[in-house]
Design a protein around this motif. Sequence first.
Motif, short mmCIF file in Angstrom:
data_model
loop_
_atom_site.label_atom_id
_atom_site.label_comp_id
_atom_site.label_asym_id
_atom_site.label_seq_id
_atom_site.Cartn_x
_atom_site.Cartn_y
_atom_site.Cartn_z
N ARG A 307 51.83 49.86 42.45
CA ARG A 307 53.03 49.26 43.03
C ARG A 307 53.17 47.75 42.89
NH1 ARG A 307 55.18 52.53 48.29
NH2 ARG A 307 55.24 54.57 47.28
N GLY A 308 52.12 47.02 42.65
CA GLY A 308 52.30 45.58 42.50
C GLY A 308 51.00 44.82 42.48
N MET A 309 50.95 43.77 41.64
CA MET A 309 49.80 42.88 41.57
C MET A 309 50.32 41.47 41.35
SD MET A 309 46.53 42.97 38.93
CE MET A 309 45.81 44.44 39.66
N GLU A 310 49.81 40.51 42.13
CA GLU A 310 50.25 39.12 42.03
C GLU A 310 49.04 38.21 41.86
OE1 GLU A 310 53.53 37.76 42.29
OE2 GLU A 310 54.12 39.85 41.95
N PHE A 311 49.20 37.20 40.97
CA PHE A 311 48.17 36.20 40.74
C PHE A 311 48.59 34.88 41.38
CE2 PHE A 311 48.22 38.75 36.68
CZ PHE A 311 47.20 39.62 37.06
N ASP A 314 43.18 31.50 41.45
CA ASP A 314 42.10 32.44 41.15
C ASP A 314 42.19 33.72 41.97
OD1 ASP A 314 39.63 33.06 39.75
OD2 ASP A 314 38.63 32.83 41.69
N LYS A 315 43.08 33.74 42.95
CA LYS A 315 43.20 34.93 43.80
C LYS A 315 44.12 35.95 43.14
CE LYS A 315 42.55 32.40 48.15
NZ LYS A 315 43.18 32.01 49.43
N VAL A 316 43.78 37.23 43.31
CA VAL A 316 44.63 38.31 42.84
C VAL A 316 44.84 39.28 43.99
CG1 VAL A 316 42.58 39.44 41.83
CG2 VAL A 316 44.87 40.22 41.19
N LEU A 329 47.29 46.09 51.43
CA LEU A 329 47.25 44.97 50.50
C LEU A 329 45.86 44.36 50.48
CD1 LEU A 329 48.80 43.12 48.56
CD2 LEU A 329 49.35 41.67 50.52
N LEU A 330 45.28 44.25 49.29
CA LEU A 330 43.93 43.73 49.12
C LEU A 330 43.95 42.43 48.32
CD1 LEU A 330 42.07 47.04 48.11
CD2 LEU A 330 42.33 46.06 50.41
N GLN A 331 42.87 41.66 48.43
CA GLN A 331 42.73 40.42 47.66
C GLN A 331 41.29 40.24 47.19
OE1 GLN A 331 41.93 36.72 49.57
NE2 GLN A 331 40.98 36.55 47.54
N THR A 332 41.14 39.96 45.89
CA THR A 332 39.86 39.59 45.33
C THR A 332 40.09 38.39 44.41
OG1 THR A 332 37.88 40.40 44.17
CG2 THR A 332 40.00 41.21 43.39
N THR A 333 39.12 38.06 43.56
CA THR A 333 39.28 36.90 42.68
C THR A 333 39.28 37.32 41.22
OG1 THR A 333 36.90 36.50 42.58
CG2 THR A 333 38.14 35.40 44.35
N LEU A 334 39.95 36.54 40.40
CA LEU A 334 39.97 36.81 38.96
C LEU A 334 38.64 36.46 38.32
CD1 LEU A 334 43.54 35.48 38.14
CD2 LEU A 334 42.80 37.87 38.18
N SER A 335 37.97 35.48 38.86
CA SER A 335 36.68 35.07 38.29
C SER A 335 35.60 36.12 38.56
CB SER A 335 36.25 33.72 38.87
OG SER A 335 36.25 33.75 40.29
N ASN A 336 35.77 36.90 39.62
CA ASN A 336 34.79 37.94 39.95
C ASN A 336 35.50 39.10 40.65
OD1 ASN A 336 32.33 39.29 40.27
ND2 ASN A 336 31.97 38.33 42.28
N PRO A 337 36.30 39.88 39.93
CA PRO A 337 37.06 40.95 40.57
C PRO A 337 36.16 42.04 41.14
CG PRO A 337 37.26 41.06 38.16
CD PRO A 337 36.56 39.79 38.48
N ASP A 338 36.36 42.34 42.42
CA ASP A 338 35.54 43.34 43.11
C ASP A 338 36.40 44.01 44.17
OD1 ASP A 338 33.67 44.87 44.38
OD2 ASP A 338 32.46 43.21 45.14
N TRP A 339 37.11 45.06 43.76
CA TRP A 339 38.05 45.71 44.67
C TRP A 339 37.34 46.53 45.75
CZ3 TRP A 339 42.58 43.65 44.63
CH2 TRP A 339 43.08 43.09 43.46
N LYS A 340 36.13 46.95 45.48
CA LYS A 340 35.40 47.73 46.48
C LYS A 340 35.06 46.88 47.71
CE LYS A 340 33.42 51.16 43.33
NZ LYS A 340 34.31 50.79 42.22
#
Length: 545
Positions: A307-311, A314-316, A329-340
């Motif tokens: 449904r949607g992803m925003e940058f 460095d936050k995604v 709605l979740l937030q991780t980083t582009l430098s170290n993506p870790d959705w878990k």
Amino acid sequence: MKRIALVFTICISAVASFAQLKYPATKQVDSTNTYFGVTYHDKYQWLENFKDSTVVSWFKQQANLTDSVMGKISGRDELIAEWKALDKLQPARINGRKYQAGKVFYRKTMPGEKVGKLYYRDGMNGPEHLLFDPLTYEKGKTLTVEEYYPNYTATMIAIGYSEQGAEVPHIKIMNIATKQFLPDDLYPTAGLEGWTFDNKSILYISIKTGNNADPESRLNPKTKLHVVGTDSKNDLDFFSNASYPELKIDKSVYPYVTLTEDNKNYIFAGEGSVQPEYKMYIAPISQLKSGKIQWKVLAAIDDQLVRGMEFVGDKVFAISHKDALNYKLLQTTLSNPDWKNAKVIAAEKKDQTLESITHSKDYLLLSYSDGINTHLSKYNLLTGKTTEVKMPYSGTAYSFCLNNKTNICTVGITSWSKPYTEYDVNLVTDVFTPNTLNKAPVLPAAYKDLVVKEVEVKGHDGTMIPLSIIYKAGTKMDGNNPCLMDSYGAYGISMSPGFDPKESSLVIKGVVLAIPHVRGGSEKGEAWYKAGYKTTKPNTWKDFN
């Protein structure tokens, strides 16, 4: 007026008399297909061969029979004339807006037009300039502007157009100042993806042939990189199963690539298919011209991002239905993506589903649905606080931030009884003001008499099915009124409130409009979608009945 209202009664009578019609003879030819060891017989497969003159003749006979029945419906011509008059009352439709270097690009369709023309203006209030008219570009052909991307300096624009909506666009590049196309002509393609940051190249999806009847034409597509001014035969296979076999990209998906000013440090890629969950990759922008990019997983299927992803730097941020059937709605980083182990920005709500996100300079704008109406919230990127944004009135809202270097976003609102109208909202103050582009039409006074009622009706298995009922004020709801039922339930697409001038013109004549929100849509979240999916698909049409 009475003749138009009788259209529905006559239609019902026509349906009842279908058995008396003399249909064109349909021969039966035994043919078989074997799939996964199971053989299927199909006596009518011969009708799939549109190159056979017998097949063409059969379809023409069917069309002639349909025309002969429809032509006898009393009041039909008057209704068509009324719809044409309503169409002339509609304002110009503006869509596909893109902002670059102070210019706003958009497609505008005037009342009565079938396809839109491409325009731009300097700022929202600047004078309008016609860039490309698909109706006059190639004499004798009806072209459609499929997509377009200005470069980052707004000096050139890549335009994809196809003939009669074939969805196999030619991609050409225009000098915006001169409004002249360069010699570049990319074909066949299945999508334009944007420019590289040096403004010298474009990314696009290349397919084998432009023949939509060829089942092989869209298998193993490739994202290619084209350097402006060079021969397209030399375009680089930038991202595909052929160039990155280790990724095991399925032959039926579209490998895509995205570059965004929201974070110019990375290249983003993904696999586009009917599967809603994202499968995406990321790599440093320094590898753009390396010839062999070292891709890292940004999102896997089991992350269940949809449904949607925003940058934002460095936050995604992304919407997920993992352990959240109404989405979170979740937030991780582009430098170290870790959705878990991602941070939960907005937890799942019990009574609302998270539909979409967009972002401005300092805020994320979140759109929720209670199954019928939209509710807006904003997340402050600086303070981490979430607050409600109250809309001018209830309905379905579509939100986007054209220039996310500001805190002004656009919210378009429509409902069963109100035409689509756009507003600009200042997310600092939450003040809504009318947008300068898409305005509501001025309709006859009778359209103010629409009444909306939201109820729930017990389905075949006891499940309560939401039902929207739209009728004219003063209508006696005694079961004796003609009724038009309209619904859809697949791919998680909801029947969200939206003003339809044609259906509304029937309502003001005494027709009751009923919109059942059947399973297969997502009015009540992921569970509602999956309750009308694959083995549970029969719920969709049983809910309708």
